[in-house]
Design an enzyme around this catalytic site. Structure first.
Site, PDB file in Angstrom:
ATOM      1  N   ASP A 235      18.276 -16.406 -91.201  1.00 25.29           N
ATOM      2  CA  ASP A 235      19.380 -16.180 -90.284  1.00 25.29           C
ATOM      3  C   ASP A 235      20.686 -16.664 -90.896  1.00 25.29           C
ATOM      4  O   ASP A 235      20.855 -16.625 -92.126  1.00 25.29           O
ATOM      5  CB  ASP A 235      19.093 -16.896 -88.954  1.00 25.29           C
ATOM      6  N   HIS A 305      24.441 -18.140 -84.553  1.00 27.44           N
ATOM      7  CA  HIS A 305      23.260 -17.307 -84.320  1.00 27.44           C
ATOM      8  C   HIS A 305      21.990 -17.964 -84.836  1.00 27.44           C
ATOM      9  O   HIS A 305      20.965 -18.019 -84.144  1.00 27.44           O
ATOM     10  CB  HIS A 305      23.480 -15.951 -84.970  1.00 27.44           C
ATOM     11  N   SER A 624      17.598 -10.658 -80.474  1.00 22.65           N
ATOM     12  CA  SER A 624      17.610 -11.818 -81.375  1.00 22.65           C
ATOM     13  C   SER A 624      17.095 -13.056 -80.678  1.00 22.65           C
ATOM     14  O   SER A 624      16.553 -13.946 -81.310  1.00 22.65           O
ATOM     15  CB  SER A 624      19.032 -12.095 -81.862  1.00 22.65           C
TER      16      SER A 624
END
Length: 1019
Positions: A235, A305, A624
């Site tokens: 990520d 994220h 996600s």
């Protein structure tokens, strides 16, 4: 999408941007472009929703989370027009994970089932030296310099090549494949912010005390909490100071990873909870020479994220989650005692597959048991067996479970990312309502969503942003700097969707009391935390209602806002999120995706303060967020059943999943909503063998229906023949048990399971044969259902979706568009999915009825609402056995733009609202009988009165119209294009005509085409 059309996509220029949104968060569009010629109202020459209307915006997931932040730009193409650039070269020999000893003198390195790869063993080191030598020889022969070398989960390298070198490498027998590096990502950009220079914990507002200072008791370590497992996160990196990772833990047995230091990331940041960290940027740096602005060259997360996905999977329990001074419910990762290994492969939320493969390679070598991949491709996968897919296959074969996001392009079907059969592909579900109610001054209630504290109480004055500032500066969207403080002070401001965080900051700074966001083209139900009262109305219908209320009340509009609603914003919970990508997989006919859905809407977890207004925690939405939920669940199952393979874990998660609310279609929900408690004791597992998966990976055009997967997908099968499959069931329970099969759903399909029941002792397997016949099921449409094996103590269910190919292969799903149904009588074409004799019939041609109308103009450049001004309503009665209904709206006024909406009751059947056209068309093939309503909307009127013509034809399937002669070949082969003509037997009057054709083969009747013609086509 059930009610959108290709015509709509032509007009809404924002939509291509929308549907290429990547795997994280969801995007919206601000409105419809209206570049009409002619004179407009004083506020704007081109309508309300133009200027900024074609920009996509991110409502959540870490992108655009500060005012004035820019969207992520796609990285420079890895390969230029001349063919020079970075490539991924896959070598012919197997990597460490799958090498079985085929080379003389080199012992196998592939781990036995239930064991883990040991890259430090003598055989592994010897084979790696062999691979290194082979790689050096291949690179030297081509005259190239290796940039990144892969040996563990992928055997090959990345390198900068010329087109000639790429060609030479493809011709080398030692090379399996050479592919240009591809960009993937989350499409969110980290705002520019300084990262901490040392390991000192962040002191940003909202930071939490260390675990020692908290009174909350963590869950007891053990299999149920993932203890001993390592989850690898591919990520944007991690924010190591977060309280969600603040625990010192010993590295588990067999861990071989490292803590790679870099800018603002030191060795102490790997405290055991974060057991390892690495970053991979070779290909990115080769393209641009540096990381994007706002990024740092280390494993530190500058966007949020990666931190969010890591804490969702394995974050520690946090009891005092406070965001901007407001307390939220306690949170915890799914597997709070699992450990986290960080592999930063995204830069500015984008990255190249060459760097991602390096991250996968390292993760498998380090010893992770689970990998999470919340990254995807534009509009999903476009080919099978990509380099990343092969790396994940080899990881899976070595015992690593891979969870990945399905994508956030639910607006169109078939846009599935990460669809390889060895990957568990996860869609998103809504599990929290988080509703809010907007009550307008006329009593109308609109239920949207909010995560902010709302004022409640009595009504307040409301003003439309466009009427409260400068239109040229984007007041319709409440763009920063566009609003007049004197006009909004103390009022609720209605803003069209664009830069959501920028809009909220503008309304707040100028003294507004609250903001109502509305989306003129309809989008996704998601929420963000704005630290200001904001309600989001996600649907186009709501936007039309609100907009037209504001137009009727330009000076006296009122509104009240309150938290909570009536549940109408979703069918119920859990339900499939409207942004979640839906099946089928557009690449392979026999692989079913998504696999299942998990919580993915309004998920609060740890983030990077650098990219989230200084917040330590924030709410994101997207697949996600759903994928790491499944990764955490897999870690728990691996800890509970260390002998289980990744395939057994995947099967347990899927066969025990439960239906969502609002749909039971596996095209939407896969196997259903995750049920971790049931997955711990599934009774049966259904998993493909290594040989099956390897065979799939080696085919240029694999199908996949033959794989022993816990699902059945029959897309484009030959409906004139039965299909026979097999599935092998294995008892992973502790007792002997008899399982009896049953079939549910699948209307019109004839399904036989042989034997109907099986009795299995623990550890034993049985193979069953499943035969599916079309029966009376419709052609060219999916029917869905399931097969269940129920025992005394367990039950295992697999979803089934089948669509027989009649006259046109349909590349995606049943989203309202009839592929290949509309054709011309002078050069018609079909592409049958069967082989055999071909005959046909037609109804002959019926004329299109034409009626002229006039209506008063409505709002220039407005939003459609059935009850608004500038809308003409025309009803039609559609009888039974109707083959099709065609409705067209046209005007001769070049300054008028019409939109056309076809409804059945309150349900939108088809919308036609192209960017700028004098002709709109809506249609429905084989419509249900009943009352239909056409709404003609003058989206941009050319004057005070709008003149237009409405044309329609209702074509009876068994009707007899003006005779015509059908000419076509007598036989056909599956997939072969067949040309036909339908010529009128006599001259036709002026105007358009429509007919219906129907085909048959060996007595089987297949619905055909809606065929149009004019007399001029035959002159």
């Amino acid at each position: 999408m059930a009610t959108r059309t290709s015509g709509n996509r032509l007009r809404r220029l924002a939509l291509p941007a929308l549907v290429v949104a990547m795997i994280t968060g969801t995007t919206g569009v601000a409105g419809s472009a209206s570049a009409a010629p002619g004179e407009g109202p004083p506020h704007s020459g081109v309508g309300y929703f133009s200027g900024g209307s074609d920009r996509k915006v991110t409502l959540t997931d870490g992108a655009d989370r500060r005012p004035d932040s820019e969207r992520a730009d796609s990285p420079k193409a890895a390969v230029d027009a001349s063919g020079t650039g970075v490539y991924v070269v896959q070598l012919a020999e197997e990597p460490l994970t799958t090498y079985v000893g085929a080379t003389s003198g080199l012992t196998l390195t592939r781990p036995a089932p239930g064991n883990r790869l040991d890259v430090t063993s003598g055989p592994s080191q010897a084979y790696r030296r062999h691979l290194d030598a082979q790689r050096t020889a291949v690179a030297s022969a081509a005259g190239v310099q290796v940039k990144a070398a892969y040996t563990t989960a992928f055997n090959g390298f990345s390198a900068k090549l010329t087109a000639q070198q790429a060609t030479a490498l493809r011709a080398d027998a030692r090379v399996r494949a050479v592919t240009a590096a591809q960009a993937l990502g989350t499409r969110s950009k980290a705002p520019v912010a300084a990262a901490p220079a040392t390991s000192t914990p962040a002191t940003t507002a909202g930071a939490h005390p260390s675990p020692a200072d908290r009174t909350a008791k963590p869950a007891k370590p053990g299999p149920a909490t993932g203890a001993g497992m390592v989850i690898g996160i591919l990520d944007t990196g991690i924010w190591p100071e977060s309280a969600s990772f603040a625990r010192k833990m010993a590295a588990p047995a067999g861990w071989r990873g490292t803590c790679q230091t870099g800018v603002a990331f030191v060795a102490e940041h790997c405290n055991g909870k974060i057991v390892g960290a690495r970053y991979f940027a070779d290909t990115w740096l080769a393209g641009g020479g540096s990381v994007p602005e706002g990024e740092v060259l280390s494993a530190r997360d500058m966007a949020g994220h990666g931190t969010h996905t890591a804490s969702t999977a394995a974050g520690l329990p946090i009891s005092d989650v406070t965001i901007d001074g407001r307390r939220f419910d306690p949170i915890s990762g799914v597997a709070p005692d699992a450990q986290i290994a960080v592999y930063k492969v995204l830069w500015g939320a984008m990255g190249y597959d060459a760097d991602i493969i390096a991250g996968i390679d390292a993760a498998v070598a380090d010893g992770v048991q689970v990998l999470n991949f919340s990254i995807g491709s534009q509009l999903g996968d476009w080919e099978a067996n990509t380099p990343i897919g092969i790396a994940f296959l080899n990881a899976t074969l070595s015992g690593v479970f891979v969870a990945a996001s399905a994508g956030n392009t639910g607006i169109v079907s078939g846009a599935i990312s990460n669809a390889a059969p060895w990957v568990t592909t996860v869609g998103a579900a809504v599990t929290n309502l988080d509703e809010a109610t907007v009550k307008l001054g006329d009593g109308t209630k609109l239920v949207g969503g909010s995560l902010d504290a709302l004022p409640g109480g009595a009504s307040r004055a409301m003003v439309f942003g466009e009427q409260a500032g400068s239109p040229d500066l984007g007041a319709v969207y409440c763009e920063p700097g566009s609003l007049d403080p004197a006009k909004i002070k103390g009022k609720v401001v209605a803003c069209a969707l664009s830069d959501t965080f920028g809009s909220a900051a503008e309304v707040k700074a100028k003294g507004g009391a609250a903001m109502v966001l509305f989306d003129p083209v309809g989008n996704y139900r998601v929420n963000s935390i704005y630290n200001f009262p904001v309600v989001y109305l996600p649907t186009e219908k709501q936007a039309g209602t609100l907009f037209n209320y504001l137009m009727r009340h330009p000076t006296d509009a009122t509104v009240s806002l309150r938290s909570g609603g009536d549940g109408s914003s979703v069918p119920g919970v859990p339900s499939v999120a409207d942004f979640s990508s839906t099946g089928p997989d557009k690449v392979t006919f026999g692989v079913f995706k998504p696999d299942l859905v998990a919580p993915g809407s309004d998920i609060i977890a740890a983030v990077s303060p650098a990219g989230n207004f200084g917040r330590q925690y924030d709410a994101y939405s997207g697949t996600s967020m759903a994928s790491p939920y499944v990764a955490g669940a897999a870690a728990i199952l691996r800890a509970t059943h260390p002998q289980w393979s990744p395939g057994a874990v995947a099967s347990a998660l899927r066969t025990t999943a439960t239906d969502t609310v609002g749909t039971s279609s596996p095209l939407d929900q896969g196997s259903g909503f995750i049920n971790l408690a049931g997955a711990k004791d599934p009774g049966l597992v259904i998993e493909p063998t290594a040989a099956e998966l390897t065979g799939f990976s080696e085919r240029a055009a694999p199908d996949g229906k033959e794989l022993n997967l816990p699902a059945i997908s029959l897309r484009e099968y030959d409906g004139t023949r039965p299909v026979t499959l097999s599935r092998t069931l294995t008892n992973v329970g502790k007792e002997r048990e008899t399982y009896r099969s049953s079939v549910s759903g699948l209307p019109g399909m004839k399904v036989t399971v042989t034997p109907a029941s099986v009795t299995l002792a623990p550890g034993k397997s049985a193979t069953v044969t499943i035969t599916l016949r079309r029966g009376s099921a419709p052609w060219d449409r999916y029917v869905t259902g399931s097969i269940t094996w129920k025992g005394r103590a367990h039950s295992a269910r697999i979803p089934v979706a089948a669509r027989p190919w009649g006259i046109s292969p349909r590349p995606y799903g049943d989203d309202g568009e009839e592929f290949g149904r509309m054709t011309s009588g002078s050069f018609g074409m079909i592409q049958p999915g069967f082989t055999g004799p071909l005959t046909g019939r037609s109804t002959g041609y019926t004329p299109v009825r034409r009626t002229s109308y006039s209506m008063p103009a409505g709002v220039y450049g407005g939003v459609f609402d059935p009850s608004a001004s500038g809308v003409k309503t025309v009803d039609f009665t559609v009888p039974a056995n109707t083959a099709g209904i065609i409705v067209e709206a046209t005007t001769e006024d070049p300054n008028t733009n019409l939109d056309l909406y076809l409804y059945k009751g309150d349900t939108l059947v088809y919308s036609s609202d192209r960017y700028w056209t004098s002709l709109e068309q809506a249609y429905k093939f084989l419509p249900e009988p009943g009352r239909y309503t056409a709404y003609v909307f003058a989206q941009v009127p050319g004057g005070p009165v709008v003149d237009f013509e409405l044309r329609h034809a209702i074509i009876g399937g068994n009707a007899t119209y003006s005779p015509a002669t059908l000419t076509l070949p007598s036989t056909t082969e599956r997939g072969q294009s067949v040309n036909f003509t339908l010529k009128p037997n006599g001259p036709l009057a002026e105007g358009d005509f429509w007919a219906y054709t129907e085909w048959s083969t060996n007595g089987t009747v297949i619905p055909g085409n809606l065929v149009s013609t004019q007399q001029g086509a035959w002159q």
